[in-house]
Design a protein around this motif. Structure first.
Motif, PDB file in Angstrom:
ATOM      1  N   ASP A   1       0.839  -1.179   0.000  1.00 14.50           N
ATOM      2  CA  ASP A   1       0.000   0.000   0.000  1.00 14.50           C
ATOM      3  C   ASP A   1       0.884   1.241   0.000  1.00 14.50           C
ATOM      4  OD1 ASP A   1      -2.130  -1.696   0.189  1.00 14.50           O
ATOM      5  OD2 ASP A   1      -2.594  -1.243   2.261  1.00 14.50           O
ATOM      6  N   ILE A   2       0.372   2.279  -0.647  1.00 13.97           N
ATOM      7  CA  ILE A   2       1.044   3.576  -0.602  1.00 13.97           C
ATOM      8  C   ILE A   2      -0.007   4.640  -0.318  1.00 13.97           C
ATOM      9  CG2 ILE A   2       2.832   2.898  -2.242  1.00 13.97           C
ATOM     10  CD1 ILE A   2       1.396   4.760  -4.287  1.00 13.97           C
ATOM     11  N   SER A   3       0.451   5.760   0.156  1.00 19.75           N
ATOM     12  CA  SER A   3      -0.437   6.894   0.343  1.00 19.75           C
ATOM     13  C   SER A   3      -0.892   7.361  -1.039  1.00 19.75           C
ATOM     14  CB  SER A   3       0.311   8.017   1.066  1.00 19.75           C
ATOM     15  OG  SER A   3      -0.524   9.127   1.246  1.00 19.75           O
ATOM     16  N   CYS A   4      -2.174   7.619  -1.190  1.00 15.52           N
ATOM     17  CA  CYS A   4      -2.733   8.007  -2.487  1.00 15.52           C
ATOM     18  C   CYS A   4      -2.111   9.314  -2.966  1.00 15.52           C
ATOM     19  CB  CYS A   4      -4.250   8.141  -2.378  1.00 15.52           C
ATOM     20  SG  CYS A   4      -5.055   8.585  -3.933  1.00 15.52           S
ATOM     21  N   LEU A   5      -1.519   9.279  -4.151  1.00 18.48           N
ATOM     22  CA  LEU A   5      -0.893  10.471  -4.716  1.00 18.48           C
ATOM     23  C   LEU A   5      -1.905  11.366  -5.422  1.00 18.48           C
ATOM     24  CD1 LEU A   5       2.345   8.813  -6.151  1.00 18.48           C
ATOM     25  CD2 LEU A   5       2.041  10.015  -3.981  1.00 18.48           C
ATOM     26  N   ILE A   6      -3.096  10.852  -5.668  1.00 22.04           N
ATOM     27  CA  ILE A   6      -4.141  11.660  -6.302  1.00 22.04           C
ATOM     28  C   ILE A   6      -4.647  12.711  -5.313  1.00 22.04           C
ATOM     29  CG2 ILE A   6      -6.437  11.607  -7.377  1.00 22.04           C
ATOM     30  CD1 ILE A   6      -4.441  10.119  -9.088  1.00 22.04           C
ATOM     31  N   CYS A   7      -4.938  12.279  -4.081  1.00 20.16           N
ATOM     32  CA  CYS A   7      -5.513  13.189  -3.084  1.00 20.16           C
ATOM     33  C   CYS A   7      -4.523  13.562  -1.985  1.00 20.16           C
ATOM     34  CB  CYS A   7      -6.760  12.561  -2.470  1.00 20.16           C
ATOM     35  SG  CYS A   7      -6.430  11.065  -1.500  1.00 20.16           S
ATOM     36  N   GLY A   8      -3.332  12.998  -2.017  1.00 21.85           N
ATOM     37  CA  GLY A   8      -2.354  13.283  -0.971  1.00 21.85           C
ATOM     38  C   GLY A   8      -2.661  12.585   0.344  1.00 21.85           C
ATOM     39  N   GLY A   9      -3.514  11.558   0.288  1.00 19.13           N
ATOM     40  CA  GLY A   9      -3.836  10.801   1.490  1.00 19.13           C
ATOM     41  C   GLY A   9      -5.040  11.321   2.250  1.00 19.13           C
ATOM     42  N   THR A  10      -5.727  12.331   1.698  1.00 24.61           N
ATOM     43  CA  THR A  10      -6.896  12.876   2.397  1.00 24.61           C
ATOM     44  C   THR A  10      -8.169  12.099   2.119  1.00 24.61           C
ATOM     45  OG1 THR A  10      -7.334  14.452   0.614  1.00 24.61           O
ATOM     46  CG2 THR A  10      -5.933  15.200   2.431  1.00 24.61           C
ATOM     47  N   GLY A  11      -8.182  11.303   1.045  1.00 25.09           N
ATOM     48  CA  GLY A  11      -9.348  10.489   0.694  1.00 25.09           C
ATOM     49  C   GLY A  11     -10.034  10.998  -0.558  1.00 25.09           C
ATOM     50  N   CYS A  12     -10.223  10.102  -1.518  1.00 22.16           N
ATOM     51  CA  CYS A  12     -10.884  10.435  -2.776  1.00 22.16           C
ATOM     52  C   CYS A  12     -11.499   9.151  -3.350  1.00 22.16           C
ATOM     53  CB  CYS A  12      -9.889  11.051  -3.757  1.00 22.16           C
ATOM     54  SG  CYS A  12      -8.618   9.913  -4.360  1.00 22.16           S
ATOM     55  N   PRO A  13     -12.267   9.247  -4.428  1.00 19.11           N
ATOM     56  CA  PRO A  13     -12.833   8.027  -5.020  1.00 19.11           C
ATOM     57  C   PRO A  13     -11.776   7.025  -5.488  1.00 19.11           C
ATOM     58  CG  PRO A  13     -14.021   9.940  -5.820  1.00 19.11           C
ATOM     59  CD  PRO A  13     -12.837  10.454  -5.047  1.00 19.11           C
ATOM     60  N   SER A  14     -10.600   7.493  -5.912  1.00 23.22           N
ATOM     61  CA  SER A  14      -9.562   6.576  -6.393  1.00 23.22           C
ATOM     62  C   SER A  14      -9.075   5.643  -5.294  1.00 23.22           C
ATOM     63  CB  SER A  14      -8.366   7.353  -6.943  1.00 23.22           C
ATOM     64  OG  SER A  14      -8.731   8.076  -8.097  1.00 23.22           O
ATOM     65  N   CYS A  15      -8.999   6.132  -4.062  1.00 25.71           N
ATOM     66  CA  CYS A  15      -8.535   5.311  -2.940  1.00 25.71           C
ATOM     67  C   CYS A  15      -9.691   4.873  -2.042  1.00 25.71           C
ATOM     68  CB  CYS A  15      -7.485   6.054  -2.130  1.00 25.71           C
ATOM     69  SG  CYS A  15      -8.073   7.573  -1.343  1.00 25.71           S
ATOM     70  N   LYS A  16     -10.901   5.029  -2.538  1.00 26.00           N
ATOM     71  CA  LYS A  16     -12.116   4.692  -1.779  1.00 26.00           C
ATOM     72  C   LYS A  16     -12.170   5.436  -0.454  1.00 26.00           C
ATOM     73  CE  LYS A  16     -12.516   0.214  -3.951  1.00 26.00           C
ATOM     74  NZ  LYS A  16     -12.490  -1.220  -3.811  1.00 26.00           N
ATOM     75  N   HIS A  17     -11.712   6.680  -0.489  1.00 27.58           N
ATOM     76  CA  HIS A  17     -11.746   7.595   0.663  1.00 27.58           C
ATOM     77  C   HIS A  17     -10.966   7.081   1.868  1.00 27.58           C
ATOM     78  CE1 HIS A  17     -14.561  10.104  -1.501  1.00 27.58           C
ATOM     79  NE2 HIS A  17     -15.221   8.998  -1.803  1.00 27.58           N
ATOM     80  N   SER A  18      -9.979   6.202   1.611  1.00 27.05           N
ATOM     81  CA  SER A  18      -9.170   5.678   2.717  1.00 27.05           C
ATOM     82  C   SER A  18      -7.832   6.402   2.836  1.00 27.05           C
ATOM     83  CB  SER A  18      -8.904   4.187   2.514  1.00 27.05           C
ATOM     84  OG  SER A  18      -8.027   3.989   1.409  1.00 27.05           O
ATOM     85  N   GLY A  19      -7.397   7.051   1.742  1.00 29.91           N
ATOM     86  CA  GLY A  19      -6.088   7.693   1.731  1.00 29.91           C
ATOM     87  C   GLY A  19      -4.966   6.760   1.311  1.00 29.91           C
ATOM     88  N   TRP A  20      -5.298   5.472   1.082  1.00 30.63           N
ATOM     89  CA  TRP A  20      -4.308   4.460   0.726  1.00 30.63           C
ATOM     90  C   TRP A  20      -4.703   3.766  -0.568  1.00 30.63           C
ATOM     91  CZ3 TRP A  20       0.107   4.280   3.391  1.00 30.63           C
ATOM     92  CH2 TRP A  20       0.110   4.860   4.653  1.00 30.63           C
ATOM     93  N   LEU A  21      -3.699   3.345  -1.331  1.00 35.60           N
ATOM     94  CA  LEU A  21      -3.939   2.632  -2.579  1.00 35.60           C
ATOM     95  C   LEU A  21      -3.091   1.361  -2.587  1.00 35.60           C
ATOM     96  CD1 LEU A  21      -5.606   3.236  -5.157  1.00 35.60           C
ATOM     97  CD2 LEU A  21      -3.474   3.916  -6.203  1.00 35.60           C
ATOM     98  N   GLU A  22      -3.729   0.247  -2.898  1.00 33.94           N
ATOM     99  CA  GLU A  22      -3.041  -1.042  -2.946  1.00 33.94           C
ATOM    100  C   GLU A  22      -2.400  -1.204  -4.323  1.00 33.94           C
ATOM    101  OE1 GLU A  22      -4.175  -5.617  -1.803  1.00 33.94           O
ATOM    102  OE2 GLU A  22      -5.725  -4.351  -2.660  1.00 33.94           O
ATOM    103  N   LEU A  23      -1.082  -1.394  -4.367  1.00 35.52           N
ATOM    104  CA  LEU A  23      -0.378  -1.532  -5.641  1.00 35.52           C
ATOM    105  C   LEU A  23      -0.193  -2.983  -6.064  1.00 35.52           C
ATOM    106  CD1 LEU A  23       2.398   1.177  -5.448  1.00 35.52           C
ATOM    107  CD2 LEU A  23       0.214   1.279  -6.630  1.00 35.52           C
ATOM    108  N   CYS A  24      -0.031  -3.869  -5.143  1.00 38.11           N
ATOM    109  CA  CYS A  24       0.168  -5.287  -5.445  1.00 38.11           C
ATOM    110  C   CYS A  24      -0.941  -6.102  -4.787  1.00 38.11           C
ATOM    111  CB  CYS A  24       1.533  -5.755  -4.968  1.00 38.11           C
ATOM    112  SG  CYS A  24       2.894  -4.924  -5.766  1.00 38.11           S
ATOM    113  N   PRO A  25      -2.132  -6.107  -5.395  1.00 34.12           N
ATOM    114  CA  PRO A  25      -3.245  -6.824  -4.777  1.00 34.12           C
ATOM    115  C   PRO A  25      -2.989  -8.329  -4.728  1.00 34.12           C
ATOM    116  CG  PRO A  25      -3.844  -6.073  -6.974  1.00 34.12           C
ATOM    117  CD  PRO A  25      -2.495  -5.510  -6.675  1.00 34.12           C
ATOM    118  N   CYS A  26      -3.487  -8.960  -3.672  1.00 30.70           N
ATOM    119  CA  CYS A  26      -3.334 -10.398  -3.534  1.00 30.70           C
ATOM    120  C   CYS A  26      -4.378 -10.924  -2.556  1.00 30.70           C
ATOM    121  CB  CYS A  26      -1.940 -10.767  -3.053  1.00 30.70           C
ATOM    122  SG  CYS A  26      -1.555 -10.119  -1.428  1.00 30.70           S
ATOM    123  N   GLY A  27      -4.529 -12.226  -2.523  1.00 34.29           N
ATOM    124  CA  GLY A  27      -5.454 -12.825  -1.576  1.00 34.29           C
ATOM    125  C   GLY A  27      -5.758 -14.270  -1.915  1.00 34.29           C
ATOM    126  N   MET A  28      -6.523 -14.890  -1.037  1.00 31.31           N
ATOM    127  CA  MET A  28      -6.910 -16.285  -1.218  1.00 31.31           C
ATOM    128  C   MET A  28      -8.030 -16.383  -2.257  1.00 31.31           C
ATOM    129  SD  MET A  28      -4.867 -17.822   0.742  1.00 31.31           S
ATOM    130  CE  MET A  28      -5.505 -19.459   0.625  1.00 31.31           C
TER     131      MET A  28
END
Length: 84
Positions: A1-28
């Protein structure tokens, strides 16, 4: 995860208003997906991962909607150039 560079970590639709963006998604892998693929989920499990190249491009070029990269529209894609 990285801090969203679109909103600067304040929250936007790109990061689902979390301030974070997952770059390497993974899971079961869900057991129903394995079942549909003809694999017995009681015997096998699966783990999926990948490098989100489209998400890296989003951060580099400030693209707010990932769907612009996956649309196949040359007009949409041609605006993202690396003129240095």
């Amino acid at each position: 995860d990285i801090s969203c560079l679109i909103c600067g970590g304040t929250g936007c639709p790109s990061c689902k208003h979390s301030g974070w963006l997952e770059l390497c998604p993974c899971g079961m892998i869900h057991p129903n997906v394995l079942r549909e693929g003809g694999i017995d989920p009681d015997e096998y499990t699966g783990f999926a991962f990948g490098l989100g190249l489209t998400r890296l491009a989003m951060m580099k070029y400030g693209i707010k909607d990932i769907r612009d990269l996956n649309s196949g529209s040359l007009k949409a894609l041609s605006q993202f150039t690396d003129d240095k």
